[in-house]
Design an enzyme around this catalytic site. Structure first.
Site, PDB file in Angstrom:
ATOM      1  N   ARG A   6     -27.169  54.514 -28.177  1.00 18.80           N
ATOM      2  CA  ARG A   6     -25.942  54.989 -27.553  1.00 18.80           C
ATOM      3  C   ARG A   6     -24.723  54.159 -27.951  1.00 18.80           C
ATOM      4  NH1 ARG A   6     -30.059  56.055 -25.109  1.00 18.80           N
ATOM      5  NH2 ARG A   6     -30.419  53.819 -25.047  1.00 18.80           N
ATOM      6  N   THR A   7     -24.839  52.855 -27.818  1.00 18.53           N
ATOM      7  CA  THR A   7     -23.665  52.014 -28.069  1.00 18.53           C
ATOM      8  C   THR A   7     -23.204  52.160 -29.513  1.00 18.53           C
ATOM      9  OG1 THR A   7     -24.431  50.444 -26.396  1.00 18.53           O
ATOM     10  CG2 THR A   7     -22.782  49.665 -27.961  1.00 18.53           C
ATOM     11  N   HIS A  45     -21.837  42.961 -21.493  1.00 20.87           N
ATOM     12  CA  HIS A  45     -21.722  44.211 -22.252  1.00 20.87           C
ATOM     13  C   HIS A  45     -20.460  44.914 -21.734  1.00 20.87           C
ATOM     14  CE1 HIS A  45     -22.620  47.529 -24.676  1.00 20.87           C
ATOM     15  NE2 HIS A  45     -23.821  47.880 -24.247  1.00 20.87           N
ATOM     16  N   LYS A  71     -32.405  36.055 -44.564  1.00 23.45           N
ATOM     17  CA  LYS A  71     -32.511  34.898 -45.457  1.00 23.45           C
ATOM     18  C   LYS A  71     -32.084  33.611 -44.753  1.00 23.45           C
ATOM     19  CE  LYS A  71     -31.254  37.957 -49.287  1.00 23.45           C
ATOM     20  NZ  LYS A  71     -30.151  38.334 -50.189  1.00 23.45           N
ATOM     21  N   ARG A  95     -23.527  43.371 -31.688  1.00 25.01           N
ATOM     22  CA  ARG A  95     -24.627  43.236 -30.725  1.00 25.01           C
ATOM     23  C   ARG A  95     -25.580  42.179 -31.268  1.00 25.01           C
ATOM     24  NH1 ARG A  95     -28.089  47.685 -27.603  1.00 25.01           N
ATOM     25  NH2 ARG A  95     -26.096  47.689 -26.513  1.00 25.01           N
TER      26      ARG A  95
END
Lengths: 153, 300
Positions: free
Chosen positions: B53-54, B131, B82, B103
């Site tokens: 969704r985000t 959030h 890496k 995120r």
């Protein structure tokens, strides 16, 4: 100088940190980055009787005068400590510690999921609360045993 | 609102929030009418954790504004694999895009990222931390359904690790809201969130039982009790059923109770609530686009 303070010898030049909570002198040395490897002469008295604290620790460091930043950080673990700057065996300056608003690069965040505990190129930053510290990155609040967060311990 | 970065709900004032929500309402009314708003804007999507969704709503939002995205892709296919630091990744991405949506599984990641770049950073979820863009769409949904004044909000589920809860709680301190937090003892709000609520003077009560407060609620915000947070499966099973709601659970609720959930849900809201007037969680997800359009419009 009191009998208690005479348990460790007088120093010619340096700093005497008095009224440290009993049993935390080694944390104070850690805050100051003193581990003996630099050759400093250090005397430590632990759990000696104190009218004010019940039991207290005392640290005497030869040929070293604490900076203001060092004194600020000391306040987190020894809020009642007094700092005596010694010059030629006499107390030249005497002061109490005061709490800073933040400490940078001194404490390690106890939250293992905090971004500062990884390999990122940043110093830890903690805001100082009335009764603890708070990580500025992850917001974790620590009230008890702040000394255990000192990075060098 | 004019901020260089959106890191946490604490930085949002009531005026900031209302500004975004008002603008979001304009976009919501006609989302296709603003394609010339940011025709050259490139938004970097840096998702170090999976998201549906985000990520999709940010992507939709910038495209609705006439812009486009560059996507880091999965962690497995990036230089992170890496061993590149987040700071270095952000400094590289800064050279490609006009804004970064981040995120990350670690708390404080967005704050750190913002220290290393000059383009705006939006925190799209940092571990169990914050959030804030979710909170803005939550508030938009609440305002549409219940208003933001004289509000009684119940928040139920995993309050300890739920970043949407932490952000929402902080943002609600800007409004005349009474907050009830319902969870097992082991998943209570973390100390820092309770500290901020106390400092703000918010009216807050904590409960272990929804029945204690259900009848008072204008809004019930449900989050998933996360099985993986429990050291013992039996401990999870012991509490999970207590925090599941169905249509029968809501018999004692007000008729106009708004039920929300940041999604994805698992089984904490039974499907028989979906067709009731209480259910607002899909509308809530839809609101992610206009709200994120408004947010990006103010930052880019």
């Amino acid at each position: 100088m009191t009998d208690t303070e005479l348990r460790v010898s007088k120093i010619q030049d340096g700093t005497v940190i008095d009224h440290i909570p009993g049993g935390t002198a080694l944390h104070v040395l850690a805050v100051l980055g003193i581990d003996g490897s630099g050759g400093e002469e250090v005397s430590v008295g632990m759990n000696v009787p104190s009218d004010r604290l019940g039991r207290k620790d005392i640290v005497k460091v030869e040929d070293r005068e604490l900076s203001a930043d060092e004194v600020d950080v000391l306040s987190l673990i020894a809020p009642q400590a007094s700092i005596n700057i010694i010059r030629d065996y006499e107390v030249s300056e005497k002061s109490r510690v005061s709490r800073p608003t933040e400490v940078v690069g001194v404490l390690s965040c106890p939250n293992v999921n905090c971004i500062t505990t990884g390999d990122e190129p940043v110093d830890s930053v903690f805001d100082v609360l009335d009764d603890g510290v708070r990580c500025r990155y992850c917001d974790t609040i620590v009230r008890d045993d702040v000394a255990s967060l000192i990075e060098s311990t | 609102m004019r901020h260089d970065h959106l890191i946490g709900a604490k930085q949002l004032s009531r005026a900031d929030i209302e500004s975004v929500l008002d603008r979001a309402a304009e976009f919501d009314a006609d989302p296709t009418a603003f394609a010339d708003a940011h025709p050259d804007a490139l938004l970097a999507l840096c998702f170090f954790e999976p998201s549906t969704r985000t990520k999709m709503s940010f992507e939709t939002a910038i495209k609705r504004l006439g812009g486009d995205t560059v996507d880091m892709g999965t962690v497995e296919s990036s230089s992170v694999k890496k061993g590149e630091s987040l700071a270095d990744t952000m400094r590289v991405v800064e050279g490609y895009a006009d804004g970064i949506v981040l995120r990350h599984p670690s708390e404080g990641a967005a704050r750190l990222a913002a220290e290393f770049v000059d383009v705006p950073v939006v925190n799209a979820g940092d571990g169990a931390g914050q959030h804030p863009s979710q909170t803005l769409l939550d508030l938009y949904t609440i305002r549409e359904n219940a208003g933001l004044d004289d509000l009684t909000v119940g928040v139920m589920g995993d309050l300890k690790y739920g970043r949407t809860v932490h952000s929402l709680a902080g943002a609600l301190t800007n409004f005349d809201a009474r907050m009830h937090f319902i969870s097992p003892d082991s998943l209570r709000l973390p100390r820092n969130v309770r500290f901020d609520l106390h400092e703000s003077g918010a009216v807050v009560k904590e409960h272990t039982d929804l029945d204690a407060v259900l009848e008072e609620l204008d809004v019930l915000y449900v989050t998933r009790i996360q099985r993986e947070r429990f050291p013992d499966e039996s401990e999870y099973r012991a509490v999970a059923g207590e925090y599941r709601i169905d249509a029968e659970t809501l018999n004692d609720a007000r008729d106009d109770l708004t039920v929300m959930h940041p999604l994805p849900r698992v089984d904490e809201i039974a499907p028989d609530i979906d067709d009731t007037d209480h259910a607002r969680y899909f509308e809530q997800a839809h609101n992610g686009v206009p709200v994120r359009m408004a947010l990006l419009d103010s930052m880019l």
